[in-house]
Motif scaffolding. Structure first.
Motif, mmCIF file in Angstrom:
data_model
loop_
_atom_site.group_PDB
_atom_site.id
_atom_site.type_symbol
_atom_site.label_atom_id
_atom_site.label_comp_id
_atom_site.label_asym_id
_atom_site.label_seq_id
_atom_site.Cartn_x
_atom_site.Cartn_y
_atom_site.Cartn_z
ATOM 1 N N UNK A 3 0.890 -1.413 -0.206
ATOM 2 C CA UNK A 3 -0.104 0.061 -0.258
ATOM 3 C C UNK A 3 0.959 1.220 0.052
ATOM 4 N N UNK A 4 1.853 1.367 0.594
ATOM 5 C CA UNK A 4 2.833 2.425 0.767
ATOM 6 C C UNK A 4 3.631 2.519 -0.429
ATOM 7 N N UNK A 5 3.902 1.383 -1.166
ATOM 8 C CA UNK A 5 4.412 1.559 -2.481
ATOM 9 C C UNK A 5 3.426 2.501 -3.335
ATOM 10 N N UNK A 6 2.286 1.921 -3.389
ATOM 11 C CA UNK A 6 1.363 2.800 -4.352
ATOM 12 C C UNK A 6 0.967 4.297 -3.812
ATOM 13 N N UNK A 7 1.170 4.298 -2.416
ATOM 14 C CA UNK A 7 0.981 5.674 -2.189
ATOM 15 C C UNK A 7 1.840 6.676 -2.415
ATOM 16 N N UNK A 8 3.233 5.995 -2.641
ATOM 17 C CA UNK A 8 4.466 6.927 -3.172
ATOM 18 C C UNK A 8 4.246 7.454 -4.481
ATOM 19 N N UNK A 33 -0.235 6.126 -14.684
ATOM 20 C CA UNK A 33 -0.313 7.278 -13.792
ATOM 21 C C UNK A 33 -1.538 7.315 -13.072
ATOM 22 N N UNK A 34 -2.689 6.603 -12.973
ATOM 23 C CA UNK A 34 -3.737 6.784 -12.422
ATOM 24 C C UNK A 34 -3.863 5.421 -11.354
ATOM 25 N N UNK A 35 -3.334 4.602 -11.637
ATOM 26 C CA UNK A 35 -3.458 3.330 -10.898
ATOM 27 C C UNK A 35 -3.276 3.549 -9.415
ATOM 28 N N UNK A 36 -2.089 4.357 -8.901
ATOM 29 C CA UNK A 36 -2.028 4.628 -7.533
ATOM 30 C C UNK A 36 -3.296 5.147 -6.730
ATOM 31 N N UNK A 37 -3.589 6.294 -7.189
ATOM 32 C CA UNK A 37 -4.731 6.933 -6.871
ATOM 33 C C UNK A 37 -6.100 5.868 -6.884
ATOM 34 N N UNK A 38 -6.228 5.330 -7.872
ATOM 35 C CA UNK A 38 -7.400 4.072 -7.681
ATOM 36 C C UNK A 38 -7.189 3.333 -6.754
#
Length: 269
Positions: free
Chosen positions: A100-105, A141-146
């Motif tokens: 989760x932290x990886x995608x939040x970054x 580009x939008x995968x982290x926020x999703x």
């Protein structure tokens, strides 16, 4: 107090509606009419700008390109993000927090910072001037926020449902399809609208990767109406109205899901 509140709401609504109404009226005017009276009514409500923009400016092709890129990008982003969010909530522990932290970054890095290395990568993969390349970049580009949005919602789903599914012999894939996805529909719909707006209005990546007319999207095509010395505002505003129509329609039909999704994760289930 209540009168003041309603008065402020009316002022805010007027600030939004008046410019939109002025833009809508301008789509029925000629350039000369617009400069003579910006806020006035046109001499006659002619749809010649709408006809011309599709007949002479290939707006149909640009609309098609935007639709393909947006719909595919939204679908695949939601699919991958929902899988990742489900995995994060099911794994638990340190590994879950690390993923989760990886995608939040990924949300913390501005898109402009990545422009040069991203262009080099897409160029080496020979995906410039390609709708596929544009889709891949949009999804990344939008995968982290999703993932961030859907993980927050899926964490509120009752664990007892998944425990019951495990007892009945259901695997993770079956629980994802039969339990997680149906219960996450409000959050998925809200995220879909958010992603749709981002992808549909995106100008940065098409401007970076697309140079051929046959692959241009709507935001990029609208730049054609801006000249160095003069801008064709009636045609530009006509394009803006056409580009805005899908967003308005999507919100009207998904409005109840959007509102439900915005409040779904606010209370711990």
């Amino acid at each position: 107090m209540k009168g003041t509140k309603y008065g402020l709401i009316l002022i805010y609504a007027a600030i939004i509606i008046i410019p939109i109404f002025a833009i809508f009226l301008t789509t029925f005017k000629t350039i000369a009419e617009m400069y003579e009276n910006v806020l006035g009514l046109p001499e006659r409500f002619s749809v010649s700008n709408y006809i011309s923009i599709f007949k002479d400016q290939s707006m149909g092709l640009y609309f098609q390109n935007s639709s393909i890129v947006t719909l595919v990008s939204v679908f695949l982003t939601l699919f991958f993000a929902s899988l990742i969010a489900f995995a994060i909530t099911r794994i638990g522990g340190v590994l879950s927090a690390a993923v989760f932290g990886f995608f939040t970054l990924g949300m913390m890095i501005p898109a402009q910072v990545n422009m040069i290395p991203l262009y080099q990568l897409i160029f080496q993969l020979k995906l410039t001037n390609s709708l596929v390349g544009l889709m891949i970049v949009n999804i990344a580009a939008t995968l982290p926020v999703a993932v961030f949005i859907l993980t927050g919602f899926m964490k509120t789903l009752p664990k007892s449902l998944f425990e019951a599914g495990s007892i009945d012999g259901a695997g993770n894939w079956l629980m994802y399809r039969k339990i997680a996805l149906p219960l996450s529909l409000p959050s998925l719909s809200a995220t879909a609208i958010f992603l749709f707006v981002m992808h549909w209005n995106d100008l940065l990546y098409p401007l970076l990767f697309i140079t051929k007319d046959e692959y241009k999207t709507l935001p990029l095509a609208l730049l054609e109406f801006q000249g160095e010395y003069m801008t064709n505002y009636p045609m530009l505003f006509t394009g803006v109205m056409i580009a805005s129509a899908p967003l308005i329609i999507a919100y009207i039909f998904l409005q109840k899901y959007f509102i439900a999704g915005m409040t779904a994760g606010s209370v711990k289930g």
